[in-house]
Enzyme design. Structure first.
Site, PDB file in Angstrom:
ATOM      1  CE1 TYR A  15      -3.743  -2.509   0.579  1.00  0.00           C
ATOM      2  CE2 TYR A  15      -2.225  -3.419   2.177  1.00  0.00           C
ATOM      3  CZ  TYR A  15      -3.353  -3.628   1.364  1.00  0.00           C
ATOM      4  OH  TYR A  15      -4.087  -4.657   1.417  1.00  0.00           O
ATOM      5  CG  ASP A  17       4.600   1.932  -4.574  1.00  0.00           C
ATOM      6  OD1 ASP A  17       5.737   2.474  -4.333  1.00  0.00           O
ATOM      7  OD2 ASP A  17       4.442   0.845  -4.839  1.00  0.00           O
ATOM      8  CE1 TYR A 193       6.152  -4.828   3.738  1.00  0.00           C
ATOM      9  CE2 TYR A 193       7.887  -4.358   5.140  1.00  0.00           C
ATOM     10  CZ  TYR A 193       6.888  -4.147   4.123  1.00  0.00           C
ATOM     11  OH  TYR A 193       6.845  -2.639   3.592  1.00  0.00           O
ATOM     12  CD  GLN A 255      -3.162   7.432   3.249  1.00  0.00           C
ATOM     13  OE1 GLN A 255      -4.114   8.478   2.951  1.00  0.00           O
ATOM     14  NE2 GLN A 255      -2.364   6.899   2.712  1.00  0.00           N
ATOM     15  NE  ARG A 271       3.287  -3.436   5.330  1.00  0.00           N
ATOM     16  CZ  ARG A 271       2.496  -4.233   4.589  1.00  0.00           C
ATOM     17  NH1 ARG A 271       2.243  -5.413   5.459  1.00  0.00           N
ATOM     18  NH2 ARG A 271       1.860  -4.015   3.456  1.00  0.00           N
ATOM     19  N   GLY A 272       7.475  -0.510   6.032  1.00  0.00           N
ATOM     20  CA  GLY A 272       7.666   0.151   4.791  1.00  0.00           C
ATOM     21  C   GLY A 272       8.132   1.550   4.714  1.00  0.00           C
ATOM     22  CD  GLU A 273       9.177   5.872   1.538  1.00  0.00           C
ATOM     23  OE1 GLU A 273       8.862   6.932   0.960  1.00  0.00           O
ATOM     24  OE2 GLU A 273       9.571   4.997   0.779  1.00  0.00           O
ATOM     25  CG  ASP A 274       2.164   6.788   4.160  1.00  0.00           C
ATOM     26  OD1 ASP A 274       2.996   8.026   4.278  1.00  0.00           O
ATOM     27  OD2 ASP A 274       1.139   6.677   4.413  1.00  0.00           O
ATOM     28  CB  SER A 275       3.010   2.645   8.320  1.00  0.00           C
ATOM     29  OG  SER A 275       3.932   1.812   8.021  1.00  0.00           O
TER      30      SER A 275
HETATM   31  O1  TRH Z   1       2.436  -1.320   2.361  1.00  0.00           O
HETATM   32  P1  TRH Z   1       3.765  -0.936   2.669  1.00  0.00           P
HETATM   33  O2  TRH Z   1       4.515  -2.247   3.036  1.00  0.00           O
HETATM   34  O3  TRH Z   1       4.298  -0.182   1.569  1.00  0.00           O
HETATM   35  C1  TRH Z   1       5.663  -0.535   0.846  1.00  0.00           C
HETATM   36  C2  TRH Z   1       6.540   0.529   1.187  1.00  0.00           C
HETATM   37  O4  TRH Z   1       6.261   1.761   0.920  1.00  0.00           O
HETATM   38  C3  TRH Z   1       7.875   0.351   0.672  1.00  0.00           C
HETATM   39  O5  TRH Z   1       8.769   1.303   0.811  1.00  0.00           O
HETATM   40  C4  TRH Z   1       7.558   0.209  -1.031  1.00  0.00           C
HETATM   41  O6  TRH Z   1       8.722   0.091  -1.747  1.00  0.00           O
HETATM   42  C5  TRH Z   1       6.516  -0.993  -1.355  1.00  0.00           C
HETATM   43  O7  TRH Z   1       5.387  -0.850  -0.349  1.00  0.00           O
HETATM   44  C6  TRH Z   1       6.200  -1.284  -2.678  1.00  0.00           C
HETATM   45  O8  TRH Z   1       4.025   0.013   3.940  1.00  0.00           O
HETATM   46  P2  TRH Z   1       3.654   1.652   4.082  1.00  0.00           P
HETATM   47  O9  TRH Z   1       4.803   2.342   2.957  1.00  0.00           O
HETATM   48  O10 TRH Z   1       3.659   1.888   5.344  1.00  0.00           O
HETATM   49  O11 TRH Z   1       2.243   1.862   3.371  1.00  0.00           O
HETATM   50  C7  TRH Z   1       0.915   1.478   3.965  1.00  0.00           C
HETATM   51  C8  TRH Z   1      -0.094   2.306   3.784  1.00  0.00           C
HETATM   52  O12 TRH Z   1      -1.197   1.727   4.198  1.00  0.00           O
HETATM   53  C9  TRH Z   1       0.055   3.496   4.437  1.00  0.00           C
HETATM   54  O13 TRH Z   1      -0.434   4.837   3.735  1.00  0.00           O
HETATM   55  C10 TRH Z   1      -0.981   3.463   5.798  1.00  0.00           C
HETATM   56  C11 TRH Z   1      -1.905   2.568   5.117  1.00  0.00           C
HETATM   57  N1  TRH Z   1      -2.619   1.690   6.059  1.00  0.00           N
HETATM   58  C12 TRH Z   1      -4.134   1.724   6.055  1.00  0.00           C
HETATM   59  O14 TRH Z   1      -4.656   2.903   5.404  1.00  0.00           O
HETATM   60  N2  TRH Z   1      -4.768   1.373   6.782  1.00  0.00           N
HETATM   61  C13 TRH Z   1      -4.464   0.232   7.587  1.00  0.00           C
HETATM   62  O15 TRH Z   1      -5.158  -0.559   8.410  1.00  0.00           O
HETATM   63  C14 TRH Z   1      -2.965  -0.066   7.618  1.00  0.00           C
HETATM   64  C15 TRH Z   1      -2.337  -1.033   8.419  1.00  0.00           C
HETATM   65  C16 TRH Z   1      -2.211   0.808   6.788  1.00  0.00           C
END
Ligand code: TRH
Length: 388
Positions: A15, A17, A193, A255, A271-275
Site C-alpha cells: 500500500y 506507493d 511483513y 488511511q 513497516r515500509g515507508e508511509d506507516s
Molecule cells: O504497504 P507497505 O509495505 O508499502 C511498501 C513500502 O512503501 C515500500 O517502501 C515500497 O517499496 C513498497 O510498498 C512497494 O507499507 P507503508 O509504506 O507503510 O504503506 C502502508 C499504507 O497503508 C500507509 O499509507 C498506511 C496505510 N494503511 C491503512 O490505510 N490502513 C491500515 O489498516 C494499515 C495497516 C495501513
C-alpha cells in the site's frame, strides 16, 4: 490560475506507493489549492486505504483530486504544468511525447523513496536529461534533514493528533469492542511483513508481567499469527488470549483511521515507508520493519534511521531501541527477542519521552508538500524567463 499537476502511481505491491501518492495529492489540493490529477494503475488497492474510491471508474473526483485509471494504451491527454512520477514508475511513452511537444515542457519530477542515509541530500534535486526527447527529469528525495525534500505531513497534523489524544479516545476503542486501556496495559499496533522474529515477540508478550493488547489490522501477517495461535482462520473481530497477551484482529482501516490507531496505541510496529513516518508523527515509540530488499540493502536504511533516531537518547535506551529494531529486521548483531523485549520494557519511559522530542526535531526537515511546490514553482518561473 491554479497550477496543474499530474501524479502517476504504479502500485508495485502493498500500500505504500498509493498511500504516499494519495497523501501527497490530497495535500497539494487542500493546502496549496492546486489542480491535481492522480493516475493510478490499480484502483482496487487504492480502495483498501480509501473506501470512497470506485475501482471501476475511469475518472472520479475524490477529496478535490481528479483520480484517473491509468490504463494501457494510454489515451491522448494534454499534460499538466507539473508531472510527478512516483518512485520511477515510468511514464507512458505517448504521454512523454506529448510532454516534449509542449513549450515550455512541463516540470518533470521523480519522487524517490525515503531514506535517512547520508547520500540522499547530495542527490536531492539533481537533473537527468531524457536520452532522446528535450525533457529533463529532476530527482526529489524526501528525507530527515533540512537539505532534503523533507517529510509528508499535513500542516494541522500535530493539532489534530493533540485533540484526539486529549479526548482520551474511548469512542475510538469502543468501535472495536474495546474499553479504554487500563493504566498498566500496553496497547500495541502491529503492521508488518511476514517475520521470523514474530513468534518470539508474541512469546515475550505472553510472558510479560503486565497486560499487553496487540491490535493487528488484517493483512500479510494473519497466516503467521494463525499458525502461532494454532487456529485455521483469523478473521477481523477475533480475540485470542495467551498469558498476558490479548490479540485482536482489526479490519483494514482507512488511511485516516489508521492514524488514529497509531495515536491511540502506546507502541506501534510499522513497516515500509508511509506507516513508519506516520508512527513518528504520532509521537509514540515505534519499531520499524523496512521493506525487504535483495542483498539486505534495507539494513542500511534501518541503521541510518537508527543513527538519527537514537542520537539524543541516553545509552541504555538507545541500545534497547537499536536492539529491537535490528532484531525485528533480521540484522545479526542483535540479541534474542526475549532479551530485546525485556530491555525495551526497562527503558519504556525514556523511549516514550523521546518519541515526543523526536517529533519536534522531525519538523526541522520541512514539509514535503511545501518543498515540492517551491521546487516546481521555481522551475516554472525559470522556464517562463527562458521562454518569453
Ligand atoms: O504497504 P507497505 O509495505 O508499502 C511498501 C513500502 O512503501 C515500500 O517502501 C515500497 O517499496 C513498497 O510498498 C512497494 O507499507 P507503508 O509504506 O507503510 O504503506 C502502508 C499504507 O497503508 C500507509 O499509507 C498506511 C496505510 N494503511 C491503512 O490505510 N490502513 C491500515 O489498516 C494499515 C495497516 C495501513
Amino acid at each position: 490560475m491554479r497550477t496543474t499537476w499530474d501524479i502517476f502511481c504504479n502500485v508495485v505491491d502493498n500500500y505504500g506507493d498509493i498511500g504516499i501518492a494519495w497523501r501527497l495529492a490530497r495535500g497539494l489540493v487542500n493546502e496549496h489549492g492546486l489542480a491535481v490529477r492522480l493516475w493510478v494503475d490499480d484502483l482496487h488497492v487504492f480502495q483498501r486505504i480509501w473506501p470512497a474510491i470506485d475501482p471501476n471508474a475511469a475518472e472520479q473526483s475524490c477529496e478535490g483530486v481528479t483520480v484517473c485509471a491509468w490504463r494501457a494504451p494510454f489515451a491522448a491527454t494534454e499534460p499538466a504544468q507539473v508531472v510527478l512520477e512516483a518512485f520511477g514508475c515510468a511514464l507512458p511513452e505517448a504521454f512523454l511525447t506529448a510532454m516534449s511537444a509542449q513549450s515550455p515542457p512541463p516540470v518533470w519530477i521523480n519522487l524517490e523513496y525515503l531514506s535517512a542515509e547520508p547520500w540522499v541530500a547530495e542527490h536531492h534535486g539533481l537533473p537527468s536529461p531524457h536520452p532522446r526527447l528535450p525533457l529533463t527529469k529532476h530527482f526529489f528525495f524526501p528525507g530527515y534533514t533540512p537539505d532534503t525534500g523533507g517529510l509528508l505531513a499535513e500542516a494541522d497534523l500535530a493539532e489534530r493528533r493533540a485533540a484526539f489524544v486529549r479526548a482520551e479516545t474511548p469512542a475510538f476503542w469502543r468501535q472495536f469492542g474495546l474499553d479504554t486501556p487500563h493504566p498498566d496495559e500496553l496497547r500495541v499496533s502491529l503492521f508488518a511483513y511476514e517475520n521470523p522474529a514474530l513468534p518470539d515477540l508474541l512469546d515475550a508478550w505472553v510472558a510479560d508481567t503486565r497486560p499487553v493488547t496487540c491490535l493487528v489490522p488484517e493483512g500479510r501477517l494473519i497466516p503467521q499469527l494463525a499458525d502461532w495461535l494454532a487456529v485455521s482462520s483469523l478473521p477481523a473481530g477475533e480475540v485470542h488470549r495467551r498469558g498476558a497477551l490479548r490479540l485482536h484482529v482489526l479490519p483494514f482501516l482507512n488511511q485516516d483511521a489508521y492514524d488514529h490507531l497509531l495515536w491511540a496505541c502506546k507502541l506501534n510496529f510499522v513497516r515500509g515507508e508511509d506507516s513508519c513516518v506516520r508512527a513518528q508523527w504520532a509521537a509514540r515509540p515505534l519499531v520499524w520493519q523496512a521493506y525487504p530488499q535483495v542483498g539486505n540493502v534495507h539494513w542500511d536504511k534501518v541503521n541510518a534511521l537508527l543513527v538519527h533516531y537514537t542520537e539524543w537518547l541516553d545509552r541504555a535506551a538507545a541500545r534497547a531501541v537499536t536492539d529491537i529494531w535490528q532484531h525485528w529486521n533480521g540484522i545479526p548483531a542483535a540479541d534474542n527477542m526475549a532479551a530485546c523485549w525485556a530491555a525495551w520494557r526497562a527503558q519504556q519511559a525514556a523511549i516514550e519521552q523521546h518519541a515526543g522530542a523526536w517529533c519536534d526535531r522531525l519538523r526541522l526537515a520541512g514539509r514535503l508538500t511545501d518543498k515540492l511546490v517551491d521546487f516546481a514553482e521555481n522551475k516554472i518561473k525559470c522556464r517562463v524567463f527562458s521562454n518569453p
